[in-house]
Design a protein around this motif. Structure first.
Motif, PDB file in Angstrom:
ATOM      1  N   MET A 251       0.822  -1.211   0.000  1.00 32.05           N
ATOM      2  CA  MET A 251       0.000   0.000   0.000  1.00 32.05           C
ATOM      3  C   MET A 251       0.853   1.257   0.000  1.00 32.05           C
ATOM      4  SD  MET A 251      -1.283   0.499   3.929  1.00 32.05           S
ATOM      5  CE  MET A 251      -1.738  -1.164   4.252  1.00 32.05           C
ATOM      6  N   LEU A 252       0.182   2.334  -0.336  1.00 35.75           N
ATOM      7  CA  LEU A 252       0.760   3.669  -0.231  1.00 35.75           C
ATOM      8  C   LEU A 252      -0.265   4.511   0.518  1.00 35.75           C
ATOM      9  CD1 LEU A 252       2.605   5.697  -2.841  1.00 35.75           C
ATOM     10  CD2 LEU A 252       0.535   6.680  -1.875  1.00 35.75           C
ATOM     11  N   VAL A 253       0.212   5.279   1.488  1.00 37.59           N
ATOM     12  CA  VAL A 253      -0.664   6.179   2.234  1.00 37.59           C
ATOM     13  C   VAL A 253      -0.220   7.593   1.922  1.00 37.59           C
ATOM     14  CG1 VAL A 253      -1.498   6.881   4.520  1.00 37.59           C
ATOM     15  CG2 VAL A 253      -0.948   4.466   4.072  1.00 37.59           C
ATOM     16  N   ARG A 254      -1.193   8.407   1.511  1.00 38.18           N
ATOM     17  CA  ARG A 254      -0.854   9.795   1.213  1.00 38.18           C
ATOM     18  C   ARG A 254      -1.787  10.719   1.983  1.00 38.18           C
ATOM     19  NH1 ARG A 254      -4.201   9.152  -3.742  1.00 38.18           N
ATOM     20  NH2 ARG A 254      -5.474  11.020  -3.661  1.00 38.18           N
ATOM     21  N   GLU A 255      -1.304  11.926   2.194  1.00 35.46           N
ATOM     22  CA  GLU A 255      -2.105  12.966   2.819  1.00 35.46           C
ATOM     23  C   GLU A 255      -2.277  14.073   1.799  1.00 35.46           C
ATOM     24  OE1 GLU A 255      -1.759  14.379   7.106  1.00 35.46           O
ATOM     25  OE2 GLU A 255      -0.766  15.974   5.962  1.00 35.46           O
TER      26      GLU A 255
ATOM     27  N   ILE B 264      -5.626   5.827   1.395  1.00 39.07           N
ATOM     28  CA  ILE B 264      -4.859   4.583   1.290  1.00 39.07           C
ATOM     29  C   ILE B 264      -4.989   4.092  -0.144  1.00 39.07           C
ATOM     30  CG2 ILE B 264      -4.633   2.195   2.081  1.00 39.07           C
ATOM     31  CD1 ILE B 264      -6.075   3.190   4.692  1.00 39.07           C
ATOM     32  N   GLU B 265      -3.861   3.980  -0.831  1.00 36.11           N
ATOM     33  CA  GLU B 265      -3.869   3.479  -2.206  1.00 36.11           C
ATOM     34  C   GLU B 265      -3.457   2.017  -2.211  1.00 36.11           C
ATOM     35  OE1 GLU B 265      -1.506   5.757  -4.931  1.00 36.11           O
ATOM     36  OE2 GLU B 265      -2.540   7.632  -4.434  1.00 36.11           O
ATOM     37  N   LYS B 266      -4.359   1.180  -2.703  1.00 34.27           N
ATOM     38  CA  LYS B 266      -4.096  -0.243  -2.892  1.00 34.27           C
ATOM     39  C   LYS B 266      -4.698  -0.611  -4.232  1.00 34.27           C
ATOM     40  CE  LYS B 266      -4.169  -3.087   0.554  1.00 34.27           C
ATOM     41  NZ  LYS B 266      -4.526  -3.982   1.639  1.00 34.27           N
ATOM     42  N   PRO B 267      -4.116  -1.598  -4.906  1.00 33.72           N
ATOM     43  CA  PRO B 267      -4.696  -1.989  -6.191  1.00 33.72           C
ATOM     44  C   PRO B 267      -6.040  -2.692  -5.990  1.00 33.72           C
ATOM     45  CG  PRO B 267      -2.924  -3.485  -5.598  1.00 33.72           C
ATOM     46  CD  PRO B 267      -2.941  -2.385  -4.563  1.00 33.72           C
TER      47      PRO B 267
ATOM     48  N   CYS C 297     -14.640  -0.705  -1.800  1.00 35.20           N
ATOM     49  CA  CYS C 297     -14.612  -0.992  -0.366  1.00 35.20           C
ATOM     50  C   CYS C 297     -13.948   0.187   0.344  1.00 35.20           C
ATOM     51  CB  CYS C 297     -13.869  -2.292  -0.092  1.00 35.20           C
ATOM     52  SG  CYS C 297     -12.263  -2.402  -0.868  1.00 35.20           S
ATOM     53  N   SER C 298     -14.423   0.509   1.495  1.00 34.11           N
ATOM     54  CA  SER C 298     -13.861   1.607   2.293  1.00 34.11           C
ATOM     55  C   SER C 298     -13.708   2.881   1.477  1.00 34.11           C
ATOM     56  CB  SER C 298     -12.509   1.191   2.883  1.00 34.11           C
ATOM     57  OG  SER C 298     -12.647   0.070   3.703  1.00 34.11           O
ATOM     58  N   HIS C 299     -14.750   3.240   0.740  1.00 23.14           N
ATOM     59  CA  HIS C 299     -14.642   4.381  -0.164  1.00 23.14           C
ATOM     60  C   HIS C 299     -14.485   5.726   0.544  1.00 23.14           C
ATOM     61  CE1 HIS C 299     -19.039   3.932   0.385  1.00 23.14           C
ATOM     62  NE2 HIS C 299     -19.047   5.238   0.317  1.00 23.14           N
ATOM     63  N   GLY C 300     -14.523   5.728   1.842  1.00 25.55           N
ATOM     64  CA  GLY C 300     -14.236   6.952   2.590  1.00 25.55           C
ATOM     65  C   GLY C 300     -12.756   7.147   2.852  1.00 25.55           C
ATOM     66  N   THR C 301     -11.960   6.081   2.671  1.00 23.39           N
ATOM     67  CA  THR C 301     -10.519   6.175   2.932  1.00 23.39           C
ATOM     68  C   THR C 301      -9.659   5.657   1.790  1.00 23.39           C
ATOM     69  OG1 THR C 301     -10.526   4.022   4.037  1.00 23.39           O
ATOM     70  CG2 THR C 301     -10.785   5.965   5.443  1.00 23.39           C
TER      71      THR C 301
END
Length: 184
Positions: free
Chosen positions: A23-27, A43-46, A116-120
């Motif tokens: 994953m990659l987490v960005r702000e 949170i970026e995941k494929p 899934c988890s479209h808020g994050t």
């Protein structure tokens, strides 16, 4: 662009705060319609594939320890490629099914795409119905070494959701797509 078409929040800046092979987490610095500013964590995941392997009146399911929730739970086989690689959804579904269960599907039917988890996260998943199954050897990844699998009758599957043995939202959502598919 009218106000109704304008995004309610737009990115004005971004920085990576964490990255690993999964994953990659960005702000992101964002600006809202009223001009006020804030931050948004993403949170970026494929995207992944989820497979519902059906045999008779049951489903082949997998159970494993899920570290973030600290317990074992059951779900439909699902996953993505290592190192945040992407693949065609059907190819990914075949890979995940074979890796986690050893099963090969003669027929894969695409039931839909969900988020899934479209808020994050922008991560989504494609749901496939797998039929005409042939048994083979599982080839699990190191993270899946504790995985178990078994054929679960539909009535027991419903009970597993009710009593908390299935807590995976993707599995429950995929079952909804299957039910809609069967009831058309």
């Amino acid at each position: 662009m009218s106000r109704e078409q304008e995004p309610a929040v737009r990115r004005v800046g971004s920085r990576v705060v964490y990255e690993n092979p999964w994953m990659l987490v960005r702000e992101d610095e964002v600006e809202r319609l009223d001009g006020s500013r804030g931050i948004y964590g993403i949170i970026e995941k494929p995207d992944f594939a989820l497979v519902i392997p059906v045999e008779g009146d049951g489903f082949h399911m997998v159970e494993e320890f899920r570290y973030p929730i600290g317990r074992r739970t059951w779900s439909f086989p699902q996953g993505s490629l290592p190192d945040r690689q992407s693949a065609e959804p059907e190819e990914l579904a075949r890979i995940e099914l074979a890796q986690e269960t050893g099963l090969r599907a003669g027929t894969l039917t695409h039931l839909g795409h969900l988020n899934c988890s479209h808020g994050t996260s922008g991560q989504g998943f494609d749901v496939f119905l797998a039929t005409d199954l042939k048994a083979g050897e599982a080839d699990r990844e190191p993270e899946e070494q504790d995985m178990r699998q078994r054929l679960v009758p539909r009535a027991e599957f419903a009970a597993m959701i009710r009593d908390g043995r299935v807590t995976d939202d993707s599995t429950v959502a995929a079952y909804t797509l299957l039910t809609l598919h069967e009831n058309r």
